[in-house]
Design a protein around this motif. Structure first.
Motif, mmCIF file in Angstrom:
data_model
loop_
_atom_site.group_PDB
_atom_site.id
_atom_site.type_symbol
_atom_site.label_atom_id
_atom_site.label_comp_id
_atom_site.label_asym_id
_atom_site.label_seq_id
_atom_site.Cartn_x
_atom_site.Cartn_y
_atom_site.Cartn_z
ATOM 1 N N LYS A 91 0.812 -1.217 0.000
ATOM 2 C CA LYS A 91 0.000 0.000 0.000
ATOM 3 C C LYS A 91 0.845 1.267 0.000
ATOM 4 O O LYS A 91 0.345 2.345 -0.309
ATOM 5 N N SER A 92 2.118 1.127 0.328
ATOM 6 C CA SER A 92 2.961 2.311 0.504
ATOM 7 C C SER A 92 3.829 2.638 -0.703
ATOM 8 O O SER A 92 4.361 3.743 -0.796
ATOM 9 N N VAL A 93 3.980 1.686 -1.634
ATOM 10 C CA VAL A 93 4.958 1.859 -2.708
ATOM 11 C C VAL A 93 4.313 2.519 -3.927
ATOM 12 O O VAL A 93 3.283 2.055 -4.426
ATOM 13 N N GLN A 94 4.939 3.569 -4.414
ATOM 14 C CA GLN A 94 4.427 4.305 -5.563
ATOM 15 C C GLN A 94 5.337 4.132 -6.774
ATOM 16 O O GLN A 94 6.552 4.006 -6.634
ATOM 17 N N ARG A 95 4.707 4.134 -7.961
ATOM 18 C CA ARG A 95 5.473 4.285 -9.188
ATOM 19 C C ARG A 95 5.885 5.748 -9.313
ATOM 20 O O ARG A 95 5.415 6.612 -8.592
ATOM 21 N N HIS A 96 6.754 6.036 -10.291
ATOM 22 C CA HIS A 96 7.205 7.418 -10.507
ATOM 23 C C HIS A 96 6.054 8.347 -10.844
ATOM 24 O O HIS A 96 6.121 9.550 -10.613
ATOM 25 N N CYS A 97 4.954 7.783 -11.375
ATOM 26 C CA CYS A 97 3.790 8.597 -11.733
ATOM 27 C C CYS A 97 2.889 8.854 -10.531
ATOM 28 O O CYS A 97 1.921 9.610 -10.626
#
Length: 219
Positions: A91-97
């Motif tokens: 739930k915490s990890v984002q892509r660069h976008c």
């Protein structure tokens, strides 16, 4: 990923510059074409050919023809959120976008490295992590078990929607031989079925599939 090309009609510009017709497809689509025509998917009608490397993508062919939807998004499973329920890390990890929980950030090489660093507070390359896993080091085994489970979860959606005749794996992470045994063992609980008969196989042409497929777009 090449910002200077955003909003530009690259195909028309190249045709004007060179004076002949240009065909364009992304690397995963070209990989799929190559592997379906004379690669590991040659004996199957429907081929879902994935790339797991620095990113995660795929192409889909039916009887050697590339399937391309109106939005040019066929096969982009790496951009989907990983099937849930997601744990706190997912739930915490984002892509660069800014998109949260995309499959790509867990199954790519950098995704594995980031998760290893999150758990151990130490950085190792994906190759080093695999080597450590094969020595049966406890943390590496635990981390790879999570990786295999995430891969099974991610591919379950593809199987539930497309049910391809074969899944062909390319990219650097496809060199992890254990995935070909681990994913089939783990995927059934996430399927709308109590069995899984789809072969998951390594690409025959390896890193050459993309450029081969680009040439084969003309066949």
């Amino acid at each position: 990923n090449t910002e200077v090309l955003e909003g530009k009609n690259v195909k028309d510009d190249l045709e004007t510059l060179f004076g002949f017709e240009i065909k364009i497809a992304n690397d995963a689509d070209c990989h799929a074409v190559s592997e379906s025509i004379d690669g590991s998917g040659a004996d199957y009608d429907s081929v879902f050919a994935i790339i797991m490397g620095t990113g995660v993508g795929a192409g889909f062919t039916y009887r050697n023809q590339l399937v391309v939807g109106p939005n040019k998004l066929t096969g982009e499973w790496g951009q989907n959120p990983i099937p849930g329920p997601m744990d706190d890390y997912e739930k915490s990890v984002q892509r660069h976008c800014g998109r949260i929980g995309a499959i790509e950030v867990f199954l790519s090489g950098p995704g594995l490295e980031n998760y290893f660093e999150f758990i151990t507070k130490n950085y190792l390359s994906s190759k080093e992590i695999i080597a450590l896993y094969r020595t049966k080091e406890k943390q590496a085994v635990s981390i790879m078990n999570v990786y295999f489970e995430r891969a099974a979860r991610a591919l379950s959606t593809v199987v539930n929607i497309l049910d391809p005749d074969v899944i062909v794996c390319g990219g650097g992470m496809s060199e992890i031989d254990e995935i070909y045994n681990e994913i089939p063992k783990r995927i059934v609980p996430y399927l709308a079925s109590d069995f899984f008969h789809t072969p998951i196989v390594k690409a025959l042409h390896g890193s050459s599939s993309g450029v081969r497929g680009a040439a084969l777009l003309w066949d």
